[in-house]
Design a protein around this motif. Structure first.
Motif, PDB file in Angstrom:
ATOM      1  N   UNK A 180       0.896  -1.134  -0.241  1.00 49.87           N
ATOM      2  CA  UNK A 180      -0.034  -0.053  -0.041  1.00 49.87           C
ATOM      3  C   UNK A 180       0.869   1.265   0.145  1.00 49.87           C
ATOM      4  N   UNK A 181       0.173   2.337  -0.220  1.00 48.60           N
ATOM      5  CA  UNK A 181       1.096   3.692  -0.210  1.00 48.60           C
ATOM      6  C   UNK A 181       0.467   4.480   0.774  1.00 48.60           C
ATOM      7  N   UNK A 182       1.366   5.253   1.343  1.00 49.01           N
ATOM      8  CA  UNK A 182       1.060   6.080   2.431  1.00 49.01           C
ATOM      9  C   UNK A 182       1.385   7.716   2.272  1.00 49.01           C
ATOM     10  N   UNK A 183       0.518   8.564   2.199  1.00 51.95           N
ATOM     11  CA  UNK A 183       0.707  10.128   2.286  1.00 51.95           C
ATOM     12  C   UNK A 183       0.386  10.533   3.400  1.00 51.95           C
ATOM     13  N   UNK A 184       1.039  11.856   3.951  1.00 47.89           N
ATOM     14  CA  UNK A 184       0.633  12.109   5.149  1.00 47.89           C
ATOM     15  C   UNK A 184      -0.344  13.160   4.996  1.00 47.89           C
ATOM     16  N   UNK A 185      -1.396  13.036   5.700  1.00 46.80           N
ATOM     17  CA  UNK A 185      -2.717  13.922   5.412  1.00 46.80           C
ATOM     18  C   UNK A 185      -3.006  14.913   6.687  1.00 46.80           C
ATOM     19  N   UNK A 186      -3.720  16.118   6.299  1.00 46.17           N
ATOM     20  CA  UNK A 186      -4.050  17.001   7.739  1.00 46.17           C
ATOM     21  C   UNK A 186      -5.549  17.142   7.082  1.00 46.17           C
TER      22      UNK A 186
END
Ligand SMILES: C[S@@+](CC[C@H](N)C(=O)[O-])C[C@H]1O[C@@H](n2cnc3c(N)ncnc32)[C@H](O)[C@@H]1O
Ligand SMILES: *[C@@H]1O[C@H](CO)[C@@H](O)[C@H](O)[C@H]1NC(C)=O
Length: 323
Positions: A309-315
């Motif tokens: 899976x891929x992970x990005x950083x969210x606000x």
């Protein structure tokens, strides 16, 4: 040798060639050569780790409150890796192990990526589902009970509708918008009412909730979008839920290529917290919104044959229009 045997042989040879080609590419991706600077900015922060249960995953949610200004610090809501998020990760790990599906996906995107956007390819293949927040996290952010019902919501840039579902169960009518045609088909299949991207703010409807998740950095006129949203919310009680991938890197996908948007929001600061402060004061407040709640969550995307899976950083922000 008869004709059909010949064809089979060519086909098998071709598949073998293709698999070895993919394996060599895989080495390149996982190695340190990511080629163009744009590809680097878009992909290097997608770090994955197969240790999802341990400490690594908890880092996705951490914030240093001292780095936030005082009036913003009290708005921060701590989220955790809950069962719904873990279930998404489990499903994603399982799907990426389906070798033949992944081979087919990979072949399809190799052929079409020069001419069709990545979003549309994913839409065609029904892959690359996203996860932002769980039902539980959504309810805590908006301070609503599991039974709470609103009249009308609108999800802008809804993708395949996977994220819409989490919020939509609280509303009697759910509207969505999308630019990508294959994504629109997916949304219609899920029985959402698809509105045109220039139509939703002209229908005369007022929405109880508008969501704009991971869209601000992918649309051409983000400031006009914010002002249209402001006009379309139910006065007083209407809210905007907005997610932004940080570090904020605005690029618009046109066909198979990426270009800078017409309205370019330049967010200063390197850290997640600094960028959150900038967005709060310089983007939202200056464009007529006050922040009511903020949380930090990973923006998860189903994997492919290279990654689980891929992970990005969210606000994620809950925003209230100023009077
Ligand atoms: C990064 S995806 C986010 C999808 C989903 N909201 C999520 O959070 O997972 C951005 C989506 O916005 C769509 N999009 C881009 N510009 C748009 C616009 N002006 N109006 C509506 N959708 C747009 C793209 O096709 C893409 O599916
Ligand atoms: C996810 O998978 C792990 C390990 O296989 C398992 O222990 C856990 O219960 C699963 N969690 C969910 C929510 O499905």
């Amino acid at each position: 040798m008869c004709h059909s045997q010949m064809r089979t042989l060519i086909f098998v040879g071709w598949v073998l060639f293709y698999v070895s080609f993919l394996l060599s590419i895989r080495k390149m991706w996982t190695g340190k050569y990511v080629r163009s600077p744009l590809a680097r900015t878009l992909f290097t922060n997608m770090v994955t780790d197969s240790d999802t249960s341990g400490h690594e995953a908890q880092k996705w949610y951490q914030c240093s409150p001292d780095m936030l200004e005082e009036k913003v610090r009290s708005l921060f809501v701590q989220s955790h890796l809950d069962t719904e998020t873990q279930a998404f990760l489990n499903r994603s790990v399982e799907k990426s192990s389906w070798l033949f599906t992944q081979l087919y996906h990979s072949l399809f995107s190799t052929i079409f990526s020069p001419v069709i956007s990545r979003t549309s390819i994913n839409g065609f293949l029904g892959r690359g589902s996203m996860f932002v927040i769980s039902k539980d996290q959504f309810q805590r952010l908006l301070r609503i009970s599991p039974e709470w019902k609103g009249e009308r919501m609108l999800d802008l840039g809804a993708g395949d509708g996977g994220v819409t579902e989490v919020m939509g169960c609280h509303f009697n009518e759910v509207y969505v918008t999308e630019v990508s045609t294959p994504m629109k088909w997916q949304l219609q299949r899920k029985r959402y009412s698809v509105l045109g991207i220039d139509e939703w703010h002209r229908t005369g409807f007022k929405y109880d909730l508008i969501s704009c998740l991971n869209l601000l950095d992918r649309c051409d006129e983000p400031l006009k979008l914010l002002s249209d949203i402001k006009k379309s919310l139910v006065p007083g009680t209407g809210r905007l839920i907005l997610a932004a991938v940080l570090p904020f890197q605005p690029y618009v996908e046109i066909g198979g290529s990426w270009v800078r948007p017409k309205e370019h929001i330049k967010v200063t600061g390197k850290m997640w917290e600094e960028q959150v402060m900038y967005l709060t004061t310089e983007v939202f407040q200056k464009n007529g919104f006050d922040v009511e709640a903020i949380t930090r969550v990973p923006y998860l995307c189903e994997g492919d044959m290279y990654r689980d899976y891929y992970v990005l950083d969210d606000a994620v922000f809950v925003l209230k229009p100023q009077d």
